[in-house]
Design a protein around this motif. Structure first.
Motif, PDB file in Angstrom:
ATOM      1  N   LYS A   9       0.869  -1.170   0.000  1.00  0.00           N
ATOM      2  CA  LYS A   9       0.000   0.000   0.000  1.00  0.00           C
ATOM      3  C   LYS A   9       0.907   1.222   0.000  1.00  0.00           C
ATOM      4  O   LYS A   9       1.993   1.182   0.581  1.00  0.00           O
ATOM      5  CB  LYS A   9      -0.902   0.007   1.232  1.00  0.00           C
ATOM      6  N   PHE A  10       0.474   2.279  -0.659  1.00  0.00           N
ATOM      7  CA  PHE A  10       1.312   3.451  -0.841  1.00  0.00           C
ATOM      8  C   PHE A  10       0.677   4.695  -0.237  1.00  0.00           C
ATOM      9  O   PHE A  10      -0.456   5.029  -0.579  1.00  0.00           O
ATOM     10  CB  PHE A  10       1.569   3.682  -2.335  1.00  0.00           C
ATOM     11  N   MET A  11       1.407   5.373   0.631  1.00  0.00           N
ATOM     12  CA  MET A  11       0.877   6.577   1.265  1.00  0.00           C
ATOM     13  C   MET A  11       0.832   7.760   0.299  1.00  0.00           C
ATOM     14  O   MET A  11       0.237   8.775   0.610  1.00  0.00           O
ATOM     15  CB  MET A  11       1.684   6.930   2.509  1.00  0.00           C
ATOM     16  N   ASP A  12       1.450   7.605  -0.876  1.00  0.00           N
ATOM     17  CA  ASP A  12       1.418   8.693  -1.859  1.00  0.00           C
ATOM     18  C   ASP A  12       0.221   8.585  -2.804  1.00  0.00           C
ATOM     19  O   ASP A  12       0.098   9.342  -3.755  1.00  0.00           O
ATOM     20  CB  ASP A  12       2.722   8.776  -2.646  1.00  0.00           C
ATOM     21  N   GLY A  13      -0.673   7.616  -2.547  1.00  0.00           N
ATOM     22  CA  GLY A  13      -1.909   7.525  -3.316  1.00  0.00           C
ATOM     23  C   GLY A  13      -1.898   6.556  -4.483  1.00  0.00           C
ATOM     24  O   GLY A  13      -2.929   6.351  -5.119  1.00  0.00           O
ATOM     25  N   LYS A  14      -0.758   5.927  -4.788  1.00  0.00           N
ATOM     26  CA  LYS A  14      -0.737   4.944  -5.868  1.00  0.00           C
ATOM     27  C   LYS A  14      -1.619   3.757  -5.482  1.00  0.00           C
ATOM     28  O   LYS A  14      -1.785   3.455  -4.306  1.00  0.00           O
ATOM     29  CB  LYS A  14       0.694   4.463  -6.133  1.00  0.00           C
ATOM     30  N   GLN A  37       9.262   1.257  -6.519  1.00  0.00           N
ATOM     31  CA  GLN A  37      10.355   2.122  -6.106  1.00  0.00           C
ATOM     32  C   GLN A  37      10.359   2.239  -4.584  1.00  0.00           C
ATOM     33  O   GLN A  37       9.461   2.833  -4.005  1.00  0.00           O
ATOM     34  CB  GLN A  37      10.216   3.514  -6.732  1.00  0.00           C
ATOM     35  N   LEU A  38      11.339   1.656  -3.949  1.00  0.00           N
ATOM     36  CA  LEU A  38      11.506   1.733  -2.505  1.00  0.00           C
ATOM     37  C   LEU A  38      12.970   2.055  -2.248  1.00  0.00           C
ATOM     38  O   LEU A  38      13.855   1.289  -2.630  1.00  0.00           O
ATOM     39  CB  LEU A  38      11.101   0.410  -1.844  1.00  0.00           C
ATOM     40  N   GLN A  39      13.200   3.215  -1.643  1.00  0.00           N
ATOM     41  CA  GLN A  39      14.578   3.635  -1.423  1.00  0.00           C
ATOM     42  C   GLN A  39      15.326   2.607  -0.586  1.00  0.00           C
ATOM     43  O   GLN A  39      14.753   1.950   0.287  1.00  0.00           O
ATOM     44  CB  GLN A  39      14.596   4.997  -0.730  1.00  0.00           C
ATOM     45  N   PRO A 102       5.694   4.419   3.214  1.00  0.00           N
ATOM     46  CA  PRO A 102       5.527   5.859   3.410  1.00  0.00           C
ATOM     47  C   PRO A 102       5.958   6.626   2.158  1.00  0.00           C
ATOM     48  O   PRO A 102       6.623   6.068   1.267  1.00  0.00           O
ATOM     49  CB  PRO A 102       6.462   6.186   4.573  1.00  0.00           C
ATOM     50  N   LYS A 103       5.606   7.886   2.101  1.00  0.00           N
ATOM     51  CA  LYS A 103       6.060   8.723   0.994  1.00  0.00           C
ATOM     52  C   LYS A 103       7.578   8.674   0.926  1.00  0.00           C
ATOM     53  O   LYS A 103       8.258   8.671   1.942  1.00  0.00           O
ATOM     54  CB  LYS A 103       5.577  10.157   1.174  1.00  0.00           C
ATOM     55  N   GLN A 104       8.101   8.597  -0.274  1.00  0.00           N
ATOM     56  CA  GLN A 104       9.537   8.455  -0.503  1.00  0.00           C
ATOM     57  C   GLN A 104      10.185   9.772  -0.942  1.00  0.00           C
ATOM     58  O   GLN A 104      11.162   9.762  -1.670  1.00  0.00           O
ATOM     59  CB  GLN A 104       9.771   7.381  -1.574  1.00  0.00           C
ATOM     60  N   ASP A 105       9.632  10.892  -0.501  1.00  0.00           N
ATOM     61  CA  ASP A 105      10.112  12.211  -0.955  1.00  0.00           C
ATOM     62  C   ASP A 105      11.098  12.841   0.033  1.00  0.00           C
ATOM     63  O   ASP A 105      10.963  13.973   0.430  1.00  0.00           O
ATOM     64  CB  ASP A 105       8.935  13.140  -1.208  1.00  0.00           C
TER      65      ASP A 105
END
Length: 109
Positions: A9-14, A37-39, A102-105
């Protein structure tokens, strides 16, 4: 060999993605092998906190958290009680996993 479903699940909405994870594979490996994409600045060796995730379901079937992993989680952005490093979440049981990324930004630690 045991195989489980890992739902990301993606916290950025994907939209959510579900992929198969085999015994011995990490949540990070399965993500990267499926284009998620996971840092992972340290290369997935428990040397940073950039692959920090939240384990929503399946925590009991993962290896016990180590002191080193716990130290890096303390440095992660917004750690929670269900925080883990994806590189240390190795499939070993038969329970499906639900992982929130979590968001990866951020630049990472």
């Amino acid at each position: 060999m045991k195989v489980v479903n890992i739902t990301y699940k993606f916290m950025d909405g994907k939209p959510d993605e579900t992929h198969l994870g085999a015994e011995g594979e990490s949540v990070l490996d399965v993500a990267l092998n499926n284009g998620i994409q996971l840092q992972h600045n340290c290369g997935g060796v428990c040397g940073c906190s950039t692959c920090h995730v939240y384990v929503e379901t399946g925590m009991d079937d993962l290896p016990e958290i180590t002191d080193a992993e716990e130290d890096f989680i303390d440095r992660a952005v917004n750690p929670r009680i269900n925080s883990r490093l994806a590189c240390q979440c190795v499939v070993q049981g038969g329970q499906d996993l639900v992982i929130t990324i979590p968001k990866q930004d951020f630049l990472g630690h």
